[in-house]
Structures are given as C-alpha cells and as structure tokens.
Design a protein around this motif. Structure first.
Motif, PDB file in Angstrom:
ATOM      1  N   GLY A  79      -9.169 -42.837  15.431  1.00 16.57           N
ATOM      2  CA  GLY A  79      -8.065 -42.656  16.430  1.00 16.57           C
ATOM      3  C   GLY A  79      -6.893 -42.302  16.073  1.00 16.57           C
ATOM      4  O   GLY A  79      -5.804 -42.166  16.667  1.00 16.57           O
ATOM      5  N   LEU A  80      -6.637 -42.476  14.688  1.00 18.01           N
ATOM      6  CA  LEU A  80      -5.064 -42.297  13.975  1.00 18.01           C
ATOM      7  C   LEU A  80      -4.776 -40.727  13.908  1.00 18.01           C
ATOM      8  O   LEU A  80      -5.787 -40.142  13.459  1.00 18.01           O
ATOM      9  CB  LEU A  80      -4.901 -43.135  12.753  1.00 18.01           C
ATOM     10  N   SER A  81      -3.570 -40.463  14.015  1.00 16.24           N
ATOM     11  CA  SER A  81      -3.085 -39.273  13.612  1.00 16.24           C
ATOM     12  C   SER A  81      -3.099 -38.995  12.051  1.00 16.24           C
ATOM     13  O   SER A  81      -3.380 -40.116  11.331  1.00 16.24           O
ATOM     14  CB  SER A  81      -1.703 -38.812  14.218  1.00 16.24           C
ATOM     15  N   GLU A  82      -2.981 -37.702  11.711  1.00 14.94           N
ATOM     16  CA  GLU A  82      -2.733 -37.542  10.191  1.00 14.94           C
ATOM     17  C   GLU A  82      -1.764 -38.167   9.802  1.00 14.94           C
ATOM     18  O   GLU A  82      -1.686 -38.768   8.650  1.00 14.94           O
ATOM     19  CB  GLU A  82      -2.904 -35.920   9.875  1.00 14.94           C
ATOM     20  N   ALA A  83      -0.583 -38.118  10.319  1.00 10.95           N
ATOM     21  CA  ALA A  83       0.528 -38.726  10.100  1.00 10.95           C
ATOM     22  C   ALA A  83       0.579 -40.208   9.639  1.00 10.95           C
ATOM     23  O   ALA A  83       0.887 -40.892   8.966  1.00 10.95           O
ATOM     24  CB  ALA A  83       1.841 -38.521  10.877  1.00 10.95           C
ATOM     25  N   GLU A  84      -0.245 -40.935  10.721  1.00 12.34           N
ATOM     26  CA  GLU A  84      -0.273 -42.288  10.797  1.00 12.34           C
ATOM     27  C   GLU A  84      -1.358 -42.567   9.643  1.00 12.34           C
ATOM     28  O   GLU A  84      -1.088 -43.545   8.803  1.00 12.34           O
ATOM     29  CB  GLU A  84      -1.156 -42.969  12.032  1.00 12.34           C
ATOM     30  N   ALA A  85      -2.337 -41.972   9.376  1.00  7.65           N
ATOM     31  CA  ALA A  85      -3.306 -42.259   8.249  1.00  7.65           C
ATOM     32  C   ALA A  85      -2.593 -41.864   6.972  1.00  7.65           C
ATOM     33  O   ALA A  85      -2.665 -42.857   6.016  1.00  7.65           O
ATOM     34  CB  ALA A  85      -4.336 -40.975   8.584  1.00  7.65           C
ATOM     35  N   LEU A  86      -1.496 -40.960   6.525  1.00 11.57           N
ATOM     36  CA  LEU A  86      -0.955 -40.891   5.353  1.00 11.57           C
ATOM     37  C   LEU A  86      -0.091 -41.882   5.194  1.00 11.57           C
ATOM     38  O   LEU A  86       0.145 -42.442   4.278  1.00 11.57           O
ATOM     39  CB  LEU A  86      -0.343 -39.537   5.457  1.00 11.57           C
ATOM     40  N   ASN A  87       0.632 -42.479   6.433  1.00  8.99           N
ATOM     41  CA  ASN A  87       1.520 -43.578   6.207  1.00  8.99           C
ATOM     42  C   ASN A  87       0.897 -44.988   5.704  1.00  8.99           C
ATOM     43  O   ASN A  87       1.498 -45.362   4.903  1.00  8.99           O
ATOM     44  CB  ASN A  87       2.297 -43.811   7.560  1.00  8.99           C
ATOM     45  N   LEU A  88      -0.449 -45.005   6.420  1.00  2.78           N
ATOM     46  CA  LEU A  88      -1.286 -46.188   5.823  1.00  2.78           C
ATOM     47  C   LEU A  88      -1.329 -46.219   4.482  1.00  2.78           C
ATOM     48  O   LEU A  88      -1.537 -47.022   3.628  1.00  2.78           O
ATOM     49  CB  LEU A  88      -2.337 -46.125   6.736  1.00  2.78           C
ATOM     50  N   ILE A  89      -2.027 -44.878   3.919  1.00  2.40           N
ATOM     51  CA  ILE A  89      -2.365 -44.715   2.608  1.00  2.40           C
ATOM     52  C   ILE A  89      -1.033 -44.963   1.631  1.00  2.40           C
ATOM     53  O   ILE A  89      -1.265 -45.694   0.620  1.00  2.40           O
ATOM     54  CB  ILE A  89      -2.788 -43.243   2.259  1.00  2.40           C
ATOM     55  N   GLN A  90       0.155 -44.465   1.924  1.00  5.61           N
ATOM     56  CA  GLN A  90       1.267 -44.684   1.339  1.00  5.61           C
ATOM     57  C   GLN A  90       1.611 -46.198   1.380  1.00  5.61           C
ATOM     58  O   GLN A  90       2.017 -46.760   0.360  1.00  5.61           O
ATOM     59  CB  GLN A  90       2.207 -44.082   1.801  1.00  5.61           C
ATOM     60  N   SER A  91       1.395 -46.976   2.498  1.00  3.12           N
ATOM     61  CA  SER A  91       1.552 -48.448   2.526  1.00  3.12           C
ATOM     62  C   SER A  91       0.896 -49.213   1.192  1.00  3.12           C
ATOM     63  O   SER A  91       1.319 -50.202   1.165  1.00  3.12           O
ATOM     64  CB  SER A  91       1.301 -48.903   3.835  1.00  3.12           C
ATOM     65  N   SER A  92      -0.587 -48.861   0.859  1.00  7.46           N
ATOM     66  CA  SER A  92      -1.202 -49.481   0.081  1.00  7.46           C
ATOM     67  C   SER A  92      -0.224 -49.448  -1.081  1.00  7.46           C
ATOM     68  O   SER A  92      -0.604 -50.424  -1.996  1.00  7.46           O
ATOM     69  CB  SER A  92      -2.374 -48.616   0.191  1.00  7.46           C
ATOM     70  N   VAL A  93       0.183 -48.447  -1.404  1.00  8.77           N
ATOM     71  CA  VAL A  93       1.027 -48.238  -2.831  1.00  8.77           C
ATOM     72  C   VAL A  93       2.457 -49.351  -2.615  1.00  8.77           C
ATOM     73  O   VAL A  93       2.670 -50.054  -3.470  1.00  8.77           O
ATOM     74  CB  VAL A  93       1.616 -46.948  -3.173  1.00  8.77           C
ATOM     75  N   GLN A  94       2.819 -49.059  -1.389  1.00  4.85           N
ATOM     76  CA  GLN A  94       4.081 -50.216  -1.215  1.00  4.85           C
ATOM     77  C   GLN A  94       3.863 -51.444  -1.283  1.00  4.85           C
ATOM     78  O   GLN A  94       4.739 -52.210  -1.928  1.00  4.85           O
ATOM     79  CB  GLN A  94       4.813 -49.385  -0.027  1.00  4.85           C
ATOM     80  N   VAL A  95       2.818 -51.955  -0.895  1.00  4.33           N
ATOM     81  CA  VAL A  95       2.380 -53.339  -0.884  1.00  4.33           C
ATOM     82  C   VAL A  95       2.170 -53.651  -2.374  1.00  4.33           C
ATOM     83  O   VAL A  95       2.730 -54.746  -2.765  1.00  4.33           O
ATOM     84  CB  VAL A  95       1.016 -53.551  -0.163  1.00  4.33           C
ATOM     85  N   ALA A  96       1.497 -52.943  -3.366  1.00  7.07           N
ATOM     86  CA  ALA A  96       1.178 -53.060  -4.326  1.00  7.07           C
ATOM     87  C   ALA A  96       2.491 -53.303  -5.317  1.00  7.07           C
ATOM     88  O   ALA A  96       2.920 -54.249  -6.234  1.00  7.07           O
ATOM     89  CB  ALA A  96       0.017 -51.994  -5.212  1.00  7.07           C
ATOM     90  N   LEU A  97       3.366 -52.265  -5.030  1.00  9.71           N
ATOM     91  CA  LEU A  97       4.711 -52.178  -5.770  1.00  9.71           C
ATOM     92  C   LEU A  97       5.496 -53.401  -5.537  1.00  9.71           C
ATOM     93  O   LEU A  97       6.004 -53.936  -6.262  1.00  9.71           O
ATOM     94  CB  LEU A  97       5.360 -51.008  -5.716  1.00  9.71           C
TER      95      LEU A  97
END
Length: 310
Positions: A79-97
């Motif tokens: 039920g996530l929008s495309e924008a919400e999905a892309l933000n979550l994908i980007q958060s995976s990088v931000q957490v690792a960095l």
C-alpha cells in the motif's frame, strides 16, 4: 574512481560483510515475509544500522544495504506509494552510511584497513517474486522489461549516495546484461555482478560461468564479477573458471551450504564441514579478491577472514 580498485591498490583483499537477514532474525525479527529484511526498513531501521556496525567491527571493508528485496513493486503490495517506496530504498543507504561514518569516526577503527564502502544491494527480479526463482532464472521477462524493473531502485540507491552497486544473486546472463546496459544511464557509477550458481561450472539457469565472465570483461563499469549465495563446495571451481575468462577482480560470498526452501522461506540441510576461515583463505589463494559471506553467515565468519587477511 572505481572504489574496489581504490582499495585493491593499497590492500590485497576487500573483506565483505555477511548475512543481514540472519542477524536480524537473531535480534528477534520475523522475516518470513515476501519483503524479507526490507520489512525492517519500515519497522525498525536502527536494527539494520546495528547489523552494519557489527560487521564493520568484525572487519568488513564493505557493507551491503538492506535493499536486496526492496522494490517499488514490492512496497506497492503493502500500500505504499512510489515516492514512499523510493524513500525507503534510499533510507537503506542512509542507514549504512551513518553506521560507516560513526565507525570510521573513531580513531581506533582506522588501523591497518581501508575506509569501508557502502554497496547498494540490487537483488534479482526473482527476489521480488519471492518464489525462489533467483536460484533458477526461469524468467519470462525480456531484457528491456528487466531494465525497467531495476531502473527505479538503482537510481534511488545512486542518488542516496551508494558508493557502488552490489548486483547480486543474479541467476541468468540475460538479467546481468540488462543491469549492465542500465548502468550506462549512470556513467559515473560502478557495480559488481554476482551470480548464483548450481554447480562448479554453471550459474543457476545453466549458463556457463565462463561465458558470463567473458561477457562482463568487456564492460568498464563492472568493477568485479563473481558468485554469491552458492554452496561453498563449488566456489573454488567457479573462481578458476572466472579467472580464466576475465581480468576483473573476482568476488565470492557464498552461503553456508544449506538449501533455501521458497515455500517455507527457511534454510534446510547441513552447513559446510570446513571452517569458514580456512575456506576463505583457500579462495583467496585461488584468486578471489573480494570475499565475504551470504545467507546464514555471521559477524564471526567475517572475523575469521580478517584474522588471516590482516
């Protein structure tokens, strides 16, 4: 600059991290889900950060983001929008960095090792299907449709600051070709291409691994080529085949030898009888330049690599 080349100019080996999902389960997460570890990006990203930190402490020079099964289509099912999905994908990088920068910010962590890099995980189309087809490669999609599938996540990972892409558990050469063609849209980005394999000569769909290596050898944005999530007993033979057909660095990060059951989403069977440290040292002698672990491996397995490599 090619981040793998940058490390290998100064160090003989790039030590990768190990399994993300195995550690999340140890920390109490239930990952019996089509989104696998990507669910924790939504529910508890601090646990993902802790796993990254644990692997850096164990000796990893590279950590792989928790985006293997994170796709726009997969999140849309929740039920996530495309924008919400892309933000979550980007958060995976931000957490690792964030984990990397905190680790590297302590002077005691900077001895006799390179500054760790963050690799954005690009899992195969089969991982989105969540039916085990990343170990078969029996896709019905065309190469162009595979490019369309991978494009949004790859762009999101790159835009978020991933320093290299980890295109991993790829079961067929067609999907690898699609990813490499897609890389040309991001000319300043490097990636490694890592296949799943069925034996010591063939990747999962039956293509000779030597044919894959030969094709990858002609593409500058491919920083390394190799094998992951494959039983350890096949790795030495696969390294030999790869080395005979490419001058690119060889990357290997196998599982512990168990078999994945796509129905129950569990691992079955026995692990490899050899100690992981001994096996990894042998793979290095065979020619691998990037070594870590995939499913079922733990920080302790990475420590055994650092013990002989440093």
């Amino acid at each position: 600059m090619n981040p793998i080349e940058n490390i290998l100019q100064k160090f003989p080996l790039v030590i990768l991290d190990g399994a993300m999902a195995t550690e999340l389960e140890r920390l109490g997460c239930n990952l019996n889900d089509s989104l696998w570890s990507a669910t924790i990006l939504m529910e508890n990203p601090d646990l993902i950060k802790q796993v990254h930190m644990d692997y850096f402490t164990a000796g990893a020079d590279c950590t792989i983001t928790a985006s293997y099964q994170a796709t726009v289509e997969g999140f849309a099912r929740r039920g996530l929008s495309e924008a919400e999905a892309l933000n979550l994908i980007q958060s995976s990088v931000q957490v690792a960095l964030k984990a990397r920068d905190e680790f590297w910010g302590k002077s005691e962590n900077r001895t006799n090792r390179p500054k760790p890099i963050v690799a954005g995980s690009v899992g195969p189309y089969g991982a989105f299907l969540a039916d085990g087809s990343e170990y078969r490669g029996d896709y019905t999609l065309t190469e162009d449709k595979l490019m369309n599938f991978h494009r949004p996540r790859m762009k999101a990972l790159i835009d978020a600051g991933a320093e290299i892409l980890a295109c991993e558990t790829i079961p067929c050469l067609m999907e690898a070709r699609a990813i490499v063609r897609l890389l040309e849209e991001f000319p300043r980005t490097y990636a490694w291409i890592s296949f799943s394999a069925k034996d010591g000569l063939h990747i999962s769909d039956g293509t000779l691994v030597s044919e894959c290596a030969e094709w990858m050898d002609n593409h500058d944005q491919v920083a390394a080529v190799g094998i992951n999530c494959t039983p350890p007993q096949y790795i030495s033979s696969l390294i030999k085949e790869l080395n005979s057909h490419t001058v690119k660095p060889i990357i290997v990060y196998p599982n512990l030898g168990e078999q994945y059951d796509a129905v129950t989403k569990t691992w079955q069977g026995a692990t490899s009888g050899e100690t992981y440290g001994d096996s990894t040292h042998h793979w290095y002698k065979c020619g691998a330049k990037l070594i870590g672990g995939c499913c079922r491996t733990k920080p302790g397995n990475i420590t055994t690599i650092a013990a002989w490599a440093r």
